[in-house]
Design a protein around this motif. Structure first.
Motif, PDB file in Angstrom:
ATOM      1  N   PHE A   5       0.850  -1.188   0.000  1.00 14.33           N
ATOM      2  CA  PHE A   5       0.000   0.000   0.000  1.00 14.33           C
ATOM      3  C   PHE A   5       0.885   1.237   0.000  1.00 14.33           C
ATOM      4  N   ASN A   6       0.746   2.054  -1.036  1.00 13.49           N
ATOM      5  CA  ASN A   6       1.564   3.261  -1.221  1.00 13.49           C
ATOM      6  C   ASN A   6       3.062   2.943  -1.135  1.00 13.49           C
ATOM      7  N   GLY A   7       3.458   1.817  -1.715  1.00  9.51           N
ATOM      8  CA  GLY A   7       4.864   1.445  -1.786  1.00  9.51           C
ATOM      9  C   GLY A   7       5.416   0.760  -0.550  1.00  9.51           C
ATOM     10  N   VAL A   8       4.599   0.527   0.474  1.00  4.01           N
ATOM     11  CA  VAL A   8       5.061  -0.101   1.712  1.00  4.01           C
ATOM     12  C   VAL A   8       4.288  -1.403   1.912  1.00  4.01           C
ATOM     13  N   GLU A   9       5.015  -2.507   2.174  1.00  5.74           N
ATOM     14  CA  GLU A   9       4.346  -3.783   2.429  1.00  5.74           C
ATOM     15  C   GLU A   9       3.630  -3.718   3.766  1.00  5.74           C
ATOM     16  N   ARG A  10       2.359  -4.143   3.762  1.00  3.50           N
ATOM     17  CA  ARG A  10       1.544  -4.103   4.970  1.00  3.50           C
ATOM     18  C   ARG A  10       1.108  -5.519   5.328  1.00  3.50           C
ATOM     19  N   ASN A  11       1.052  -5.818   6.610  1.00  2.00           N
ATOM     20  CA  ASN A  11       0.594  -7.134   7.043  1.00  2.00           C
ATOM     21  C   ASN A  11      -0.622  -7.026   7.964  1.00  2.00           C
ATOM     22  N   TRP A  16      -8.092   1.319  -2.218  1.00  2.09           N
ATOM     23  CA  TRP A  16      -8.181   1.491  -0.774  1.00  2.09           C
ATOM     24  C   TRP A  16      -7.901   0.186  -0.044  1.00  2.09           C
ATOM     25  N   VAL A  17      -7.524   0.330   1.215  1.00  4.65           N
ATOM     26  CA  VAL A  17      -7.376  -0.795   2.124  1.00  4.65           C
ATOM     27  C   VAL A  17      -8.117  -0.457   3.402  1.00  4.65           C
ATOM     28  N   ARG A  18      -8.564  -1.475   4.110  1.00  2.00           N
ATOM     29  CA  ARG A  18      -9.228  -1.290   5.394  1.00  2.00           C
ATOM     30  C   ARG A  18      -8.311  -1.906   6.441  1.00  2.00           C
ATOM     31  N   VAL A  19      -7.885  -1.078   7.415  1.00  4.45           N
ATOM     32  CA  VAL A  19      -6.969  -1.524   8.468  1.00  4.45           C
ATOM     33  C   VAL A  19      -7.616  -1.310   9.832  1.00  4.45           C
ATOM     34  N   GLN A  20      -7.129  -2.044  10.807  1.00  7.45           N
ATOM     35  CA  GLN A  20      -7.655  -1.939  12.164  1.00  7.45           C
ATOM     36  C   GLN A  20      -7.284  -0.588  12.753  1.00  7.45           C
ATOM     37  N   ALA A  21      -8.253   0.054  13.412  1.00  2.00           N
ATOM     38  CA  ALA A  21      -8.048   1.368  14.021  1.00  2.00           C
ATOM     39  C   ALA A  21      -7.800   1.198  15.514  1.00  2.00           C
ATOM     40  N   ASP A  24      -1.239  -2.781  -4.367  1.00  2.00           N
ATOM     41  CA  ASP A  24      -0.721  -3.897  -5.156  1.00  2.00           C
ATOM     42  C   ASP A  24      -0.903  -5.157  -4.322  1.00  2.00           C
ATOM     43  N   ALA A  25      -1.336  -6.236  -4.966  1.00  3.88           N
ATOM     44  CA  ALA A  25      -1.538  -7.505  -4.263  1.00  3.88           C
ATOM     45  C   ALA A  25      -0.901  -8.629  -5.059  1.00  3.88           C
ATOM     46  N   TRP A  26      -0.409  -9.656  -4.354  1.00  6.04           N
ATOM     47  CA  TRP A  26       0.174 -10.820  -4.999  1.00  6.04           C
ATOM     48  C   TRP A  26       0.016 -12.019  -4.074  1.00  6.04           C
ATOM     49  N   PHE A  27       0.105 -13.201  -4.650  1.00  8.11           N
ATOM     50  CA  PHE A  27       0.063 -14.427  -3.872  1.00  8.11           C
ATOM     51  C   PHE A  27       1.443 -14.718  -3.309  1.00  8.11           C
ATOM     52  N   LEU A  28       1.485 -15.272  -2.106  1.00  8.42           N
ATOM     53  CA  LEU A  28       2.743 -15.677  -1.480  1.00  8.42           C
ATOM     54  C   LEU A  28       2.969 -17.154  -1.753  1.00  8.42           C
ATOM     55  N   ASP A  29       4.233 -17.557  -1.833  1.00  9.21           N
ATOM     56  CA  ASP A  29       4.524 -18.988  -1.979  1.00  9.21           C
ATOM     57  C   ASP A  29       4.582 -19.618  -0.586  1.00  9.21           C
ATOM     58  N   ALA A  30       4.975 -20.854  -0.484  1.00  4.97           N
ATOM     59  CA  ALA A  30       4.967 -21.586   0.780  1.00  4.97           C
ATOM     60  C   ALA A  30       5.909 -20.987   1.823  1.00  4.97           C
ATOM     61  N   ASP A  31       6.992 -20.328   1.393  1.00  4.46           N
ATOM     62  CA  ASP A  31       7.954 -19.743   2.327  1.00  4.46           C
ATOM     63  C   ASP A  31       7.558 -18.355   2.789  1.00  4.46           C
ATOM     64  N   GLY A  32       6.468 -17.816   2.257  1.00  2.00           N
ATOM     65  CA  GLY A  32       6.058 -16.476   2.620  1.00  2.00           C
ATOM     66  C   GLY A  32       6.722 -15.406   1.771  1.00  2.00           C
ATOM     67  N   GLU A  33       7.416 -15.814   0.732  1.00  2.00           N
ATOM     68  CA  GLU A  33       8.065 -14.864  -0.167  1.00  2.00           C
ATOM     69  C   GLU A  33       7.128 -14.504  -1.304  1.00  2.00           C
TER      70      GLU A  33
END
Length: 88
Positions: free
Chosen positions: A31-37, A48-53, A73-82
């Motif tokens: 989101f805006n160039g920063v990976e969010r978890n 848009w994204v919805r995050v906990q407040a 931007d969204a993508w699928f992760l492989d088994a290692d989380g990469e």
């Protein structure tokens, strides 16, 4: 299954955009160039994204969320989380 994640996906089982098989596969969000978890829901086409407040809960005991607009931007992760396949 396709290699691109859906346009919209949610962690909430009450949502019509909840797909547990995709969530088990793993989704990476930038989101805006920063990976969010901490993303509860996202929409790529609307940007848009919805995050906990904070730690507050609503009257049903679910976390309160806020919608934040920006580039998603969204993508699928492989088994290692990469990162496996970035979406456009």
């Amino acid at each position: 299954m396709s290699d691109a994640p859906p346009d919209r996906l949610s962690n909430d089982p009450r949502s019509p955009f909840y797909h547990p098989e995709l969530l088990e596969r793993g989704i990476g969000i930038r989101f805006n160039g920063v990976e969010r978890n901490n993303v509860e829901e996202y929409c790529i086409s609307e940007g848009w994204v919805r995050v906990q407040a904070g730690r507050s809960l609503d009257r049903r005991g679910m976390p309160m969320t806020m919608k934040v607009k920006g580039s998603v931007d969204a993508w699928f992760l492989d088994a290692d989380g990469e990162a496996e396949t970035p979406a456009d």
